[in-house]
Design an enzyme around this catalytic site. Structure first.
Site, PDB file in Angstrom:
ATOM      1  N   HIS A 235       0.778  -1.255   0.000  1.00  0.00           N
ATOM      2  CA  HIS A 235       0.000   0.000   0.000  1.00  0.00           C
ATOM      3  C   HIS A 235       0.808   1.304   0.000  1.00  0.00           C
ATOM      4  O   HIS A 235       0.739   2.090   0.940  1.00  0.00           O
ATOM      5  CB  HIS A 235      -1.024   0.012   1.139  1.00  0.00           C
ATOM      6  CG  HIS A 235      -0.558  -0.508   2.474  1.00  0.00           C
ATOM      7  ND1 HIS A 235       0.554  -0.036   3.113  1.00  0.00           N
ATOM      8  CD2 HIS A 235      -1.077  -1.462   3.274  1.00  0.00           C
ATOM      9  CE1 HIS A 235       0.700  -0.675   4.255  1.00  0.00           C
ATOM     10  NE2 HIS A 235      -0.270  -1.558   4.374  1.00  0.00           N
ATOM     11  N   ASP A 308      -6.300  -4.108  -0.437  1.00  0.00           N
ATOM     12  CA  ASP A 308      -6.231  -3.934   1.018  1.00  0.00           C
ATOM     13  C   ASP A 308      -7.643  -3.985   1.627  1.00  0.00           C
ATOM     14  O   ASP A 308      -7.958  -3.246   2.563  1.00  0.00           O
ATOM     15  CB  ASP A 308      -5.505  -2.635   1.403  1.00  0.00           C
ATOM     16  CG  ASP A 308      -5.024  -2.655   2.863  1.00  0.00           C
ATOM     17  OD1 ASP A 308      -5.254  -3.669   3.553  1.00  0.00           O
ATOM     18  OD2 ASP A 308      -4.441  -1.651   3.305  1.00  0.00           O
TER      19      ASP A 308
END
Ligand SMILES: [Zn+2]
Length: 427
Positions: A235, A308
């Site tokens: 991320h 995510d």
């Protein structure tokens, strides 16, 4: 078993670099033929007209949270895999921060076996780097890999001690396995609830500076360089992190990275009004960061898009901003948000699909079922124009924590096939 003819569909396949209109015949769950000139045999009456639709290899998401074992009220492997295939994903990699954390072969096996029992998607677990994610003692890499895990990460938390991270990277070289870094310098994020900047000042919330991510990214890049190990940065959300990774790649460090759809779609402004649905870690950043992420996707510095997907119940989100948990669900909104980049002329169709298929496959080093004659049917059919509104009633995830709830989105998977069967079909 599945018999199906798909007539004149746009096949977008980054593995074979093909982007062309063609037809597919599937007999008994297996792709029998692909070609412009083939027609449906009279025995096959299940026919889909591919006009306006795309067919891609099954999408792959190498970063998600399925919450089982331990927090099944948020999500479980059943609802998580259903949400995944509704979002077009046939391969997903659940992170190990469950309760207990996946730090051993038996939990890894449990996740794989439970995943397989639903016959919808492939769940390839990522196991902990350290026992209990405590950051002290390494897990049994060899044992866990033999049980089917595909990488190691303490995601949710960084490995705080640089010498433990160094040890993990050195140890990983024995197996040439991937170490995934949740890059966060905890002494800088402590007490922070959102990005540190203009919006945190307006809202009076304690911020997390982007340096918190950049410092950790640099540390792990240097350690990967020192040890020669394979490192993946999860991320990525900051401009400087993209630059650091670009430089590291240029000098030959074995580093890859991902970003999530929210980092190229939203900025810290989405937190305005103390919107806990926009609270995540790393936090949504500035417009400058968002633009750098988009550039990184465009020029290939960022290897893939991962969701995510992080389900939380209403209890953890409908509370004061500081107390709300981090994370948003992502499987069912990833494709329309990605398509936005195509509509804005930033990526072409093949490049976008690459970021959801071949990109992540190369990061974790697997070869998924190809779209070619002789293979089992595994693919995603996308209607790039289909509009929809994700609501509590229509989402397949058990949780509904997304800033895109009740917002109109455009483009979505309408059919997903896995292992020779249709596992999702939009009504
Ligand atoms: Zn993380």
């Amino acid at each position: 078993m599945l018999d199906l003819f798909i007539r004149a569909i746009r096949l977008i396949d980054p593995f074979s670099s093909r982007d062309e209109v063609t037809s597919l015949l599937i007999i008994n769950g297996r792709i029998e033929a692909i070609g412009k000139d083939i027609d449906a045999p009279s025995a096959v009456n299940n026919v889909i007209d591919g006009k306006g639709l795309w067919l891609t290899p099954g999408l792959m998401d190498i970063h998600c949270h399925l919450r089982e074992p331990g927090e099944e009220y948020k999500e479980d492997i059943a609802s998580g895999t259903m949400s995944a295939v509704a979002g077009g994903f046939t391969t997903i990699c659940p992170m190990p921060n469950t309760r207990p954390p996946n730090d051993c072969a038996s939990i890894t096996r449990f996740i794989i076996e439970k995943g397989e029992s639903y016959k919808r998607a492939r769940a390839l677990p990522i196991a902990c780097i350290t026992k209990g994610q405590k950051g002290e003692e390494l897990t049994e890499f060899g044992d866990i890999l033999a049980s089917g895990a595909i990488a190691f990460s303490d995601d949710g938390l960084p490995v705080r001690d640089a010498s433990i991270m160094r040890l993990a990277l050195e140890y990983s070289r024995n197996f040439d396995c991937l170490i995934i870094s949740h890059a966060e310098e905890m002494s800088l994020s402590k007490g922070g609830a959102m990005n540190e900047g203009r919006m945190s000042t307006i809202l009076g919330l304690k911020g997390i500076p982007s340096a918190c991510e950049d410092i950790a990214v640099y540390r792990d890049i240097r350690l990967a360089e020192l040890t020669g190990a394979r490192l993946h940065i999860a991320h990525v959300s900051t401009k400087e992190a993209v630059r650091l990774i670009m430089e590291a790649k240029q000098r030959g460090v074995r580093v890859t990275c991902e970003t999530a759809p929210h980092y190229f779609s939203l900025t810290e402004d989405a937190v305005d009004g103390y919107n806990t649905l926009s609270k995540m870690n790393p936090p949504l950043r500035t417009e400058e960061d968002r633009e750098a992420i988009i550039e990184g996707l465009k020029d290939g510095i960022i290897d893939c898009i991962a969701t995510d997907h992080a389900p939380h119940s209403i209890l953890e989100k409908e509370c004061e901003f500081e107390r709300a948990m981090n994370g948003i669900i992502g499987f069912e909104t990833a494709v329309p948000l990605g398509l936005e980049l195509v509509r804005q002329g930033i990526l072409d169709e093949l490049s976008l699909i690459h970021l959801f298929t071949k990109g992540p496959a190369s990061v974790i080093g697997i070869e998924p079922e190809p779209v070619k004659a002789g293979s089992m049917a595994e693919f995603t059919v996308i209607d790039p124009e289909r509009e929809f509104i994700p609501t509590k009633e229509t989402l397949f995830s058990k949780s509904h924590n997304t800033p895109f709830l009740n917002k109109k989105l455009r483009g979505r998977p309408v059919l997903t096939a896995y292992n020779g069967k249709i596992v999702f079909k939009l009504k």
